[in-house]
Design a protein around this motif. Structure first.
Motif, PDB file in Angstrom:
ATOM      1  N   TYR A  25      -0.679  -7.341   6.872  1.00 20.30           N
ATOM      2  CA  TYR A  25      -0.484  -5.885   6.888  1.00 20.30           C
ATOM      3  C   TYR A  25       0.316  -5.493   5.645  1.00 20.30           C
ATOM      4  O   TYR A  25       1.341  -6.095   5.351  1.00 20.30           O
ATOM      5  N   CYS A  27       1.975  -2.113   3.597  1.00 11.54           N
ATOM      6  CA  CYS A  27       2.267  -0.684   3.670  1.00 11.54           C
ATOM      7  C   CYS A  27       1.513   0.038   2.563  1.00 11.54           C
ATOM      8  O   CYS A  27       1.643  -0.296   1.388  1.00 11.54           O
ATOM      9  N   CYS A 207       4.052   2.412  11.254  1.00  6.91           N
ATOM     10  CA  CYS A 207       3.672   1.054  10.842  1.00  6.91           C
ATOM     11  C   CYS A 207       3.806   0.066  11.994  1.00  6.91           C
ATOM     12  O   CYS A 207       2.975  -0.821  12.151  1.00  6.91           O
ATOM     13  N   HIS A 232      12.813   0.837   5.556  1.00  6.02           N
ATOM     14  CA  HIS A 232      11.516   0.858   6.250  1.00  6.02           C
ATOM     15  C   HIS A 232      11.215  -0.422   7.038  1.00  6.02           C
ATOM     16  O   HIS A 232      10.926  -0.372   8.234  1.00  6.02           O
ATOM     17  N   HIS A 233      11.261  -1.566   6.369  1.00  2.53           N
ATOM     18  CA  HIS A 233      10.872  -2.797   7.065  1.00  2.53           C
ATOM     19  C   HIS A 233      11.927  -3.258   8.062  1.00  2.53           C
ATOM     20  O   HIS A 233      11.609  -3.826   9.107  1.00  2.53           O
ATOM     21  N   GLU A 236      11.090  -1.277  10.997  1.00  3.48           N
ATOM     22  CA  GLU A 236       9.881  -1.780  11.665  1.00  3.48           C
ATOM     23  C   GLU A 236      10.226  -2.967  12.565  1.00  3.48           C
ATOM     24  O   GLU A 236       9.708  -3.089  13.674  1.00  3.48           O
TER      25      GLU A 236
HETATM   26 ZN   LIG Z   1       5.070   0.480   6.471  1.00  2.52          ZN
END
Ligand SMILES: [Zn+2]
Length: 476
Positions: A25, A27, A207, A232-233, A236
């Motif tokens: 995956y 982004c 995500c 962001h990660h 996630e």
């Molecule tokens: Zn993402």
């Protein structure tokens, strides 16, 4: 095969969850504008990684999300006085077109946030039920204090993250690190019904929801730009692991910045070139070679001089292909049975593989290609009557490495017309537009392009991942 894992900060042996298969995956873009060449670096390096995994025999399921609802899209929609949906559609189409031009393979999936609202709401509901989320008047936040291990990807403690990061200040939140899962609708903004009232999803949750839905609760590889590590990660991980109780990602990979005069290229700094600008001056193969000559994780400076130098390197590969093609089409080829002229090309293949097996060391892999080009030219210089099988081996090696893995050569365009004619460029352009039409499920147009080309003597053949063409004589 070794991969540097951002989470553990070391190179690890790559072991996929299911033997022979890889879920990956990456982004993708927020579709409010054309993407810049710094974004292109991430997309191209992700493409090379995916192609190499396929070269190794893995069946790769590759997903790249399209963020099609976001503050930036709404801002653009207000500026241009068109619907947010129309802004997103316009730039999704531009993204797909430019990706194809950069010789980036199509993803298996391009999930869009607006097409996964129910999945996102379901995930937020679950987080709320498990005590990881709180609702303040229609705004739902993730409670970072509830997640043990927050900061493990960036390797920072929460107090360091608080002081150092660009996190939004919002008086409603319990903790500055808490982040939006669901944003309450503002007047004039697109919104969806939810258990917390009308609103839209935050960026991070999309995500988590889409990757887990399409690839499972644990992914083999999750990649993105280094600027996405925090928040962001990190977010996630907090969302996905709180939901599933499992490890979210086995291998986290991050791409270095593309700098311009030693400063990160970005939209907000205004120091950027769009991929489209750069494609108007340099071929996709040259741009890809420029990127491949630096390891994906390191910083890279962008300049036209460096791209021009990459172009000269790319020409050396093309020149060898042209030379071999000419020998193959001349009467001389095939007469010799002198097998002593056959160099051991396996050693080049082995060096290429061992470079790529070492955390996708593309600078070393491209060096192997250039050594090969030099050696092949030397053998041709010294042996005027080479046999056909040997010449074909040269093309085979370049096809499986430089073309299929790195994408720095397009054997299709090095054709009978010395490769660079306007005619071939136009055929390639039509093939790209046809691929784009197919992605957009416009089969009427894609069939029309194929049929019209056939009428003028260009026959397209769809192979697994690409379309090749051949020119035939027509009656007309
Ligand atoms: Zn993402």
């Amino acid at each position: 095969m070794l991969i540097y894992n951002t989470l553990t900060r070391k190179k690890e042996e790559f072991i996929p969850i299911h033997e022979g298969q890889v879920s990956m995956y990456v982004c993708g873009p927020t579709v409010y504008d054309l993407f810049h060449i710094g974004n292109a670096r991430s997309f191209i390096m992700a493409d090379i990684i995916r192609r190499y995994l396929e070269f190794k025999g893995f069946k790769v399921k590759f997903a790249m999300n399209l963020t099609d609802i976001d503050d930036k899209i709404i801002k653009k929609s207000n500026q241009e006085n068109i619907e947010a949906k129309a802004v997103a559609e316009k730039y999704i189409s531009a993204f797909l077109e430019d990706s194809l031009k950069l010789n980036i393979k199509r993803a298996d999936l391009y999930p869009k946030a607006t097409e996964h609202i129910n999945d996102i709401i379901g995930l937020i509901k679950d987080l709320e039920e498990k005590g990881y989320a709180y609702n303040i008047d229609g705004n739902v936040f993730y409670d970072v204090s509830k997640f043990f291990g927050y900061g493990k990807l960036s390797g920072k403690k929460t107090d360091e993250l608080e002081s150092g990061a660009r996190i939004e200040i919002n008086e409603e939140k319990k903790n500055p690190l808490d982040f939006s899962l669901w944003k309450k609708a503002k007047i004039g903004e697109p919104s969806w019904e939810s258990p917390w009232g009308k609103g839209r999803p935050g960026w991070h949750i999309e995500c988590s929801a889409m990757s887990m839905k399409h690839l499972g609760e644990t992914l083999d590889i999750h990649a993105g730009g280094s600027d996405l590590i925090f928040p962001h990660h990190e977010n996630e991980i907090a969302q996905s692991e709180a939901h599933s109780g499992r490890k979210f990602v086995n291998y986290w990979m991050h791409f270095g910045f593309l700098n311009i005069q030693n400063e990160k290229m970005s939209k907000s700094l205004g120091n950027f070139f769009t991929a489209r600008d750069v494609l108007s001056k340099f071929s996709a193969e040259t741009i890809r070679l420029f990127f491949a000559q630096t390891h994906y994780a390191g910083p890279l400076n962008f300049s036209e001089e460096l791209l021009t130098a990459a172009g000269k390197g790319q020409e050396k590969i093309v020149n060898l292909v042209e030379r071999v093609n000419q020998l193959l089409s001349s009467d001389k080829a095939g007469q010799s049975t002198n097998s002593s002229s056959q160099a051991d090309f396996n050693s080049f293949r082995e060096s290429f593989v061992s470079a790529m097996d070492d955390d996708f060391n593309t600078p070393q892999a491209t060096a192997v290609i250039f050594d090969f080009v030099k050696e092949a030219n030397r053998i041709i210089d010294e042996n005027p009557n080479l046999d056909k099988a040997f010449l074909e081996k040269i093309l085979e090696f370049l096809s499986s490495t430089a073309q299929d893995v790195l994408g720095i050569l397009n054997l299709n365009s090095v054709g009978n017309d010395n490769g660079k004619s306007l005619e071939n460029d136009l055929i390639e352009l039509l093939i790209r537009l046809r691929s784009k039409a197919k992605i957009e499920k416009n089969y009427k147009l894609s069939d029309e392009i194929r049929d019209e080309l056939k009428k003028i003597g260009v026959v397209l053949q769809d192979q697994k991942e690409k379309t090749i063409y051949k020119k035939v004589k027509t009656d007309a």
